[in-house]
Design a protein around this motif. Structure first.
Motif, PDB file in Angstrom:
ATOM      1  N   ALA A 137       0.830  -1.210   0.000  1.00 54.27           N
ATOM      2  CA  ALA A 137       0.000   0.000   0.000  1.00 54.27           C
ATOM      3  C   ALA A 137       0.861   1.255   0.000  1.00 54.27           C
ATOM      4  N   ARG A 138       1.960   1.232   0.783  1.00 54.65           N
ATOM      5  CA  ARG A 138       2.868   2.391   0.795  1.00 54.65           C
ATOM      6  C   ARG A 138       3.504   2.592  -0.571  1.00 54.65           C
ATOM      7  N   GLN A 141       1.024   4.195  -2.827  1.00 60.14           N
ATOM      8  CA  GLN A 141       0.858   5.621  -2.516  1.00 60.14           C
ATOM      9  C   GLN A 141       2.007   6.438  -3.085  1.00 60.14           C
ATOM     10  N   GLN A 144       1.560   6.669  -6.761  1.00 61.11           N
ATOM     11  CA  GLN A 144       0.483   7.596  -7.079  1.00 61.11           C
ATOM     12  C   GLN A 144       0.949   9.042  -6.972  1.00 61.11           C
ATOM     13  N   LYS A 145       1.747   9.326  -5.943  1.00 63.11           N
ATOM     14  CA  LYS A 145       2.273  10.678  -5.776  1.00 63.11           C
ATOM     15  C   LYS A 145       3.218  11.046  -6.915  1.00 63.11           C
TER      16      LYS A 145
END
Length: 241
Positions: A137-138, A141, A144-145
């Motif tokens: 998940a990290r 993220q 995505q950033k």
């Protein structure tokens, strides 16, 4: 990198098939952290017995008298989940959940070339899977950033490009207008075929350059989504020519 089964396996000392329930019970009392005991014959894992099943077999005085000398194989889990070293723990957990197997309640036996290597407790397996999911998940993220930043940078670049083209178009069109005006005046004021031809060439080349400049600016506005497209009939033959 995914967690492999051997990464979280515990080398619990196995017992032979001849071991009694009472002997395993005594060992479990001495090692309260041991959740299960593997049963091995000639290095090959036959099954395992959980702490819960051993304690239940000797829960009462009458049960201790009846089951104390019973071979441990009588209460072992005969078909536990076994997997070779190198198997991702996430795959084991998924297969265990999909098949509703005993791995989620009793644990997993880890093998190395078919020989017993260690045990994985249900808690250790679920913890490893949870950590992997959190790491995934990290990573998502972060990706995505980065994607959002890339889109922002691309948008900023397109805006800068549009401003640059608008600036260049203005700077070119200003002197070009003067060139076209002078060329038109020359065509009207000069005499002789050759001077008029030269003046006409200047004018035609200047107008051609002006059309190219307009097309370039239109393309820039089109890429920026700021160009209004008007549908209108046209002559295809003239356009092709």
């Amino acid at each position: 990198m995914p967690v492999r089964v051997e990464d979280i396996a515990v080398a619990v000392r196995p017992v032979p098939t001849a071991a009694t329930v009472s002997a395993v019970f005594t060992r479990l009392l001495a090692h309260p952290d041991v959740f299960a005991v593997p049963i091995v014959s000639d290095g090959a894992a036959l099954g395992m017995v959980s702490r819960r099943s051993v304690f239940e077999a000797l829960a009462t005085p009458s049960a201790r008298q009846a089951n104390g000398t019973t071979r441990i194989t009588e209460i072992m889990i005969e078909h536990p989940i076994m997997c070779e070293a190198g198997t991702p723990i996430g795959l084991v957990a998924k297969l265990a959940a999909d098949g509703s197997t005993s791995a989620l309640t009793d644990g997993v036996i880890v093998l190395s070339d078919g020989k017993y290597l260690g045990l994985i407790s249900p808690a250790a397996m679920l913890s490893a899977v949870a950590l992997e999911n959190a790491a995934r998940a990290r990573a998502m993220q972060i990706a995505q950033k980065r994607l959002q930043k890339s889109r922002t940078d691309t948008g900023a670049f397109e805006q800068e490009k549009a401003r640059f083209l608008a600036f260049v178009g203005h700077e070119i069109r200003t002197p070009l207008t003067g060139i076209l005006g002078v060329a038109d005046l020359l065509q009207d004021s000069v005499s002789g075929g050759e001077p008029k031809r030269l003046a006409r060439t200047i004018s035609e080349s200047g107008h051609h350059l002006d059309r190219l400049l307009s097309d370039l600016l239109d393309l820039s506005r089109l890429e920026a989504g700021k160009l209004t497209v008007n549908n209108a009939p046209f002559d295809l033959h003239d356009f092709a020519n």
